[in-house]
Every structure is written in C-alpha cells, then in structure tokens.
Design an enzyme around this catalytic site. Structure first.
Site, PDB file in Angstrom:
ATOM      1  N   GLU A   1      15.995  41.480  18.461  1.00 55.94           N
ATOM      2  CA  GLU A   1      15.271  42.154  17.370  1.00 55.94           C
ATOM      3  C   GLU A   1      16.186  42.719  16.286  1.00 55.94           C
ATOM      4  O   GLU A   1      16.043  43.875  15.886  1.00 55.94           O
ATOM      5  CB  GLU A   1      14.364  43.256  17.955  1.00 55.94           C
ATOM      6  CG  GLU A   1      13.374  42.711  18.976  1.00 55.94           C
ATOM      7  CD  GLU A   1      12.509  43.789  19.634  1.00 55.94           C
ATOM      8  OE1 GLU A   1      12.630  44.962  19.276  1.00 55.94           O
ATOM      9  OE2 GLU A   1      11.700  43.425  20.515  1.00 55.94           O
TER      10      GLU A   1
ATOM     11  N   ASN B   1      16.941  36.716  20.426  1.00 55.93           N
ATOM     12  CA  ASN B   1      15.531  36.906  20.796  1.00 55.93           C
ATOM     13  C   ASN B   1      14.840  37.825  19.786  1.00 55.93           C
ATOM     14  O   ASN B   1      15.394  38.855  19.400  1.00 55.93           O
ATOM     15  CB  ASN B   1      15.492  37.558  22.192  1.00 55.93           C
ATOM     16  CG  ASN B   1      14.133  37.582  22.828  1.00 55.93           C
ATOM     17  OD1 ASN B   1      13.479  36.542  22.959  1.00 55.93           O
ATOM     18  ND2 ASN B   1      13.693  38.766  23.260  1.00 55.93           N
TER      19      ASN B   1
ATOM     20  N   HIS C   1       4.366  37.777  21.058  1.00 52.39           N
ATOM     21  CA  HIS C   1       3.349  38.800  21.312  1.00 52.39           C
ATOM     22  C   HIS C   1       2.226  38.578  20.294  1.00 52.39           C
ATOM     23  O   HIS C   1       2.388  38.881  19.112  1.00 52.39           O
ATOM     24  CB  HIS C   1       3.937  40.203  21.144  1.00 52.39           C
ATOM     25  CG  HIS C   1       4.944  40.556  22.195  1.00 52.39           C
ATOM     26  ND1 HIS C   1       4.594  40.747  23.511  1.00 52.39           N
ATOM     27  CD2 HIS C   1       6.277  40.735  22.131  1.00 52.39           C
ATOM     28  CE1 HIS C   1       5.675  41.043  24.219  1.00 52.39           C
ATOM     29  NE2 HIS C   1       6.716  41.036  23.405  1.00 52.39           N
TER      30      HIS C   1
ATOM     31  N   GLU D   1       8.190  36.256  25.789  1.00 48.68           N
ATOM     32  CA  GLU D   1       7.417  37.479  26.098  1.00 48.68           C
ATOM     33  C   GLU D   1       5.942  37.285  25.757  1.00 48.68           C
ATOM     34  O   GLU D   1       5.289  38.166  25.185  1.00 48.68           O
ATOM     35  CB  GLU D   1       7.975  38.681  25.304  1.00 48.68           C
ATOM     36  CG  GLU D   1       9.470  38.905  25.494  1.00 48.68           C
ATOM     37  CD  GLU D   1      10.009  40.165  24.819  1.00 48.68           C
ATOM     38  OE1 GLU D   1       9.212  41.014  24.377  1.00 48.68           O
ATOM     39  OE2 GLU D   1      11.238  40.289  24.749  1.00 48.68           O
TER      40      GLU D   1
ATOM     41  N   ASP E   1       2.170  37.303  25.307  1.00 50.43           N
ATOM     42  CA  ASP E   1       0.892  37.916  25.675  1.00 50.43           C
ATOM     43  C   ASP E   1      -0.039  37.821  24.480  1.00 50.43           C
ATOM     44  O   ASP E   1       0.396  37.576  23.355  1.00 50.43           O
ATOM     45  CB  ASP E   1       1.014  39.352  26.230  1.00 50.43           C
ATOM     46  CG  ASP E   1       1.823  40.306  25.374  1.00 50.43           C
ATOM     47  OD1 ASP E   1       1.966  40.075  24.158  1.00 50.43           O
ATOM     48  OD2 ASP E   1       2.306  41.325  25.922  1.00 50.43           O
TER      49      ASP E   1
HETATM   50  O1  9MR Z   1       7.500  46.232  28.157  1.00 50.01           O
HETATM   51  C1  9MR Z   1       8.518  47.137  27.816  1.00 50.01           C
HETATM   52  C2  9MR Z   1       8.037  48.568  27.961  1.00 50.01           C
HETATM   53  O2  9MR Z   1       7.804  48.865  29.332  1.00 50.01           O
HETATM   54  C3  9MR Z   1       9.034  49.525  27.357  1.00 50.01           C
HETATM   55  O3  9MR Z   1       8.488  50.839  27.376  1.00 50.01           O
HETATM   56  C4  9MR Z   1       9.363  49.107  25.958  1.00 50.01           C
HETATM   57  C5  9MR Z   1      10.374  50.034  25.314  1.00 50.01           C
HETATM   58  O4  9MR Z   1      10.676  49.668  24.009  1.00 50.01           O
HETATM   59  O5  9MR Z   1       9.890  47.798  25.963  1.00 50.01           O
HETATM   60  C6  9MR Z   1       8.942  46.879  26.387  1.00 50.01           C
HETATM   61  O6  9MR Z   1       9.459  45.558  26.303  1.00 50.01           O
HETATM   62  C7  9MR Z   1       9.794  45.115  25.006  1.00 50.01           C
HETATM   63  C8  9MR Z   1      10.940  44.156  25.156  1.00 50.01           C
HETATM   64  O7  9MR Z   1      12.014  44.758  25.827  1.00 50.01           O
HETATM   65  C9  9MR Z   1      11.405  43.637  23.796  1.00 50.01           C
HETATM   66  N1  9MR Z   1      10.310  43.073  23.046  1.00 50.01           N
HETATM   67  C10 9MR Z   1       9.115  43.886  22.946  1.00 50.01           C
HETATM   68  C11 9MR Z   1       8.651  44.328  24.337  1.00 50.01           C
HETATM   69  C12 9MR Z   1       7.352  45.106  24.246  1.00 50.01           C
HETATM   70  O8  9MR Z   1       7.536  46.283  23.518  1.00 50.01           O
END
Ligand code: 9MR
Length: 372
Positions: free
Chosen positions: A171, A212, A248, A276, A278
């Site tokens: 990101e 990513n 997402h 990722e 969904d």
């Molecule tokens: O699913 C993850 C969640 O449990 C955490 O609280 C969050 C913190 O930023 O991160 C989420 O996973 C993220 C991933 O690491 C990177 N891409 C976006 C995902 C969803 O926010």
C-alpha cells in the site's frame, strides 16, 4: 488506516447466479483435514490440476481455539496468509525484542497441512510498533533506514525457506497515483521501495517478492502508477517477482477490466495474485445484493484462472464472523464465502463452480521460486 474506496463487483448479470451447488459437500472438513486427504470437491483440490493455489487469511486466535475454523482452513485452502501476526507491531513490540511465536505456529500448521505461506507484510505504513512511530519523526534518515533494513533482513531471515510469497511493500500509493506520505517516503524518499526488495532478496533469494496494494484491480491512476513502478523496478534489475491485487470489493462499484489489467502486469514477466479477496455489501443482504456478491467472486476467480501467471487466489478470511469488514465499513458485511455459523454460502459454491468449469485453464508454472 486508510479506508479503502470500495471497489466494484456488482456487475449484475455478468455471471449467472448459481441455482444449484456443484456439490453439497462443501462443508467442513473431514477429521483428516490435513495431509493429502482433502475432499475432491474442496477448493484446494479443484484448483490443483491447473497449478493454482487457493488461499485464505488466517486469524490465528480462531485457529488455536476453534476446531471448525481449523478444519476448514486446512481442508479448503492450499496457502495461508497471516492476517496480522507477521506485522511489525506483532513481531517486534519492543525495540530489539522479537516475538515470532504466533507466526511460527501458523507456519508449522501450514507445513503440517501441505500449504504454502504468503508472508504479509514487511514494509507498510500501518500496524507499526508504537516505539517506532513515536521515535521515527526525530530520527535521521540514516537511522530510520538502518532500522527498516534490519527489520526486513531479520524477518525474512527468520522465515527463510518457509515463505512462498512475501508482500515486501504494502500500500505505498494513494488512489490518485501519488506515493503515500508515509514515514518511509518522508524520511527515505521513493528509493525505500527498491531497497526493501533488495534486502528481502538478500535474506531469502528463493522467496517470491511481491508489491501488494488495493484499488489497483482496474486500470486508473493508482493501477497505472503501480504499473510504472514495477516496470521501472524490473528495468533496473530490482528483485521483484510479482504484484498482489488485494481485491476488496463492494457490490456498489463496477470492476471493469480486472483480467486485462492482470494480464498487462503479467506481460512484464511478473507473477500476479489476488491476495485479499472479499465482496462486501450493505446489510441486511438482499437477494439482488447476494447475486452481485456471487458474481464478484466468480468474476475475480475467473480472471485469475484466465491469466497464466496468476498463481494464487486468496480470500481475506473465509467466514463472516471473523471478517474485518463490519468493523471498518458501518452497515456493511457478509463479505466472505461462509456465514457466521461456518456454513458455505452461494459465494463458496460459485468458487467451486468456477474451478470445476475452468479445468481447461492454462496450467500455472509459477509455483516454484525464480524470476523471469
Ligand atoms: O484484516 C486485518 C485487520 O484484522 C486489522 O485490524 C487491519 C489493521 O490495519 O488489517 C487488516 O488487514 C489488512 C491487510 O493487512 C492489508 N490490506 C487491507 C486489509 C484489511 O484492512
């Protein structure tokens, strides 16, 4: 954290809604969920003939405490991604003191179940330890660079030989295609990205190294900026192997050109992966919205299957009870393929059916390490 601009998936009518499940046996897992005794209709078994890996993000608390969760994780998926336990705040909560325990347990679980691991993530602006975010603004660039280098090298070295794909940088871009104003960019300049790939490669030359990001599934300023970046990294000989498209999605937004977008990155001689996936919608879910969700899952998997260098398709959690979505997007949810009671939804059967129908897709060759 940045809120993702919800993406599209709702091309109604693009894919037929499934009237009948491919199989009624989607369900959780035989007691022998590990080993090679996966049911022939599991996602991992259906994807194997074309060399495609089907993955899930894993909540390691659930994995430890919930046998149903554990059985589905083992029986349905051939890769796992730690949802949180390889992030910097977890692995180095105190400066200089590593805690690999939770991540090590997931790696051991994966090995016991013949799964590969996507390492997530080495360089990110979020989920940094507080000792780092507190001190970083006062640090000199050299000091911060040394800390980042040590982090990447120590983490990749710890897991050397055990990680299939690393999300090395996560990101780094804004939606308008400019680089995100993170502590890394502020102090180190844009070269931190290439440096991170070089350090990771030095520590584990066989791991596949990925950039990513989200909202890069369709062409536009952000996707184009990532394309320009990775093209330039390749041209400079920076050891990058692939691009991860988080995917997402939200049923209210369109997803116009995923397959051709994946293909243009693949044409740079990079692997690609959906990392990722969904598909969220507003709650309560109407039949129309669920149709759009089903279409979203079908469309994203079919796009991956059609691109030979798309080597893995990973959902960001498989059950609605453990999805990140409701906590971040008020009034939205139902984004995964199993409900809160771990019953497979139409979205699960859509994945199954896409795999069944896609047996003639090109066989992936990118499962091993190696670039080019
Ligand atoms: O699913 C993850 C969640 O449990 C955490 O609280 C969050 C913190 O930023 O991160 C989420 O996973 C993220 C991933 O690491 C990177 N891409 C976006 C995902 C969803 O926010």
């Amino acid at each position: 954290m940045a809120l993702h601009r919800p993406l599209l998936a709702g091309v109604l009518g693009l894919c037929a809604v499934l009237a009948t499940p491919v199989s009624a046996t989607a369900a959780p897992a035989s007691p022998h969920a590990g080993g090679s005794s996966h049911h022939a209709d599991s996602l991992r078994s259906l994807a194997a003939p074309i060399g495609l890996r089907i993955g899930t993000a894993v909540n390691t608390d659930q994995l430890a405490s919930n046998a149903t969760y554990r059985n589905i994780t083992a029986s349905q998926f051939s890769t796992v991604t730690p949802e949180n336990v390889m992030k910097w705040e977890v692995v180095e909560p105190t400066r200089g003191t590593y805690d690999w325990a939770a991540a090590d347990r997931l790696v051991a679980f994966a090995q016991a179940n013949h799964q590969l691991v996507r390492g997530h993530t080495l360089v990110w602006h979020s989920q940094l330890p507080s000792w780092l975010t507190a001190a970083a603004p006062q640090m000199s660039p050299d000091e911060l660079r040394a800390i980042l280098r040590q982090h990447v090298i120590d983490q990749v070295t710890h897991f050397k030989g055990q990680i299939w794909q690393w999300d090395v940088v996560n990101e780094a871009f804004n939606d308008d295609g400019t680089l995100r104003d993170s502590i890394w960019l502020q102090k180190l300049g844009p070269g931190y990205i290439a440096d991170a790939f070089r350090w990771a490669h030095q520590a584990d030359p066989k791991a596949k190294l990925f950039y990513n990001d989200y909202n890069i599934e369709y062409t536009g300023p952000k996707s184009n900026a990532v394309y320009a970046l990775v093209k330039s990294l390749k041209a400079q000989g920076v050891p990058i192997d692939g691009v991860g498209f988080q995917t997402h999605l939200d049923t209210q937004y369109p997803l116009p050109d995923l397959q051709s977008n994946l293909q243009r990155f693949a044409d740079l001689r990079l692997d690609v992966a959906e990392t990722e996936v969904d598909v969220r919608t507003t709650l309560p879910v109407t039949a129309t919205e669920q149709s759009a969700q089903v279409a979203g899952y079908t469309q994203t998997l079919q796009a991956c299957m059609a691109v030979k260098r798309c080597i893995s398709y990973t959902v960001w959690g498989f059950d609605d009870g453990n999805s990140w979505v409701p906590g971040v997007f008020a009034g939205e949810g139902a984004a995964t393929v199993y409900d809160e009671k771990f019953q497979p939804k139409a979205q699960y059967y859509a994945l199954q059916q896409a795999l069944e129908l896609g047996k003639g897709a090109p066989h992936r060759t990118g499962i091993g390490a190696g670039r080019g």
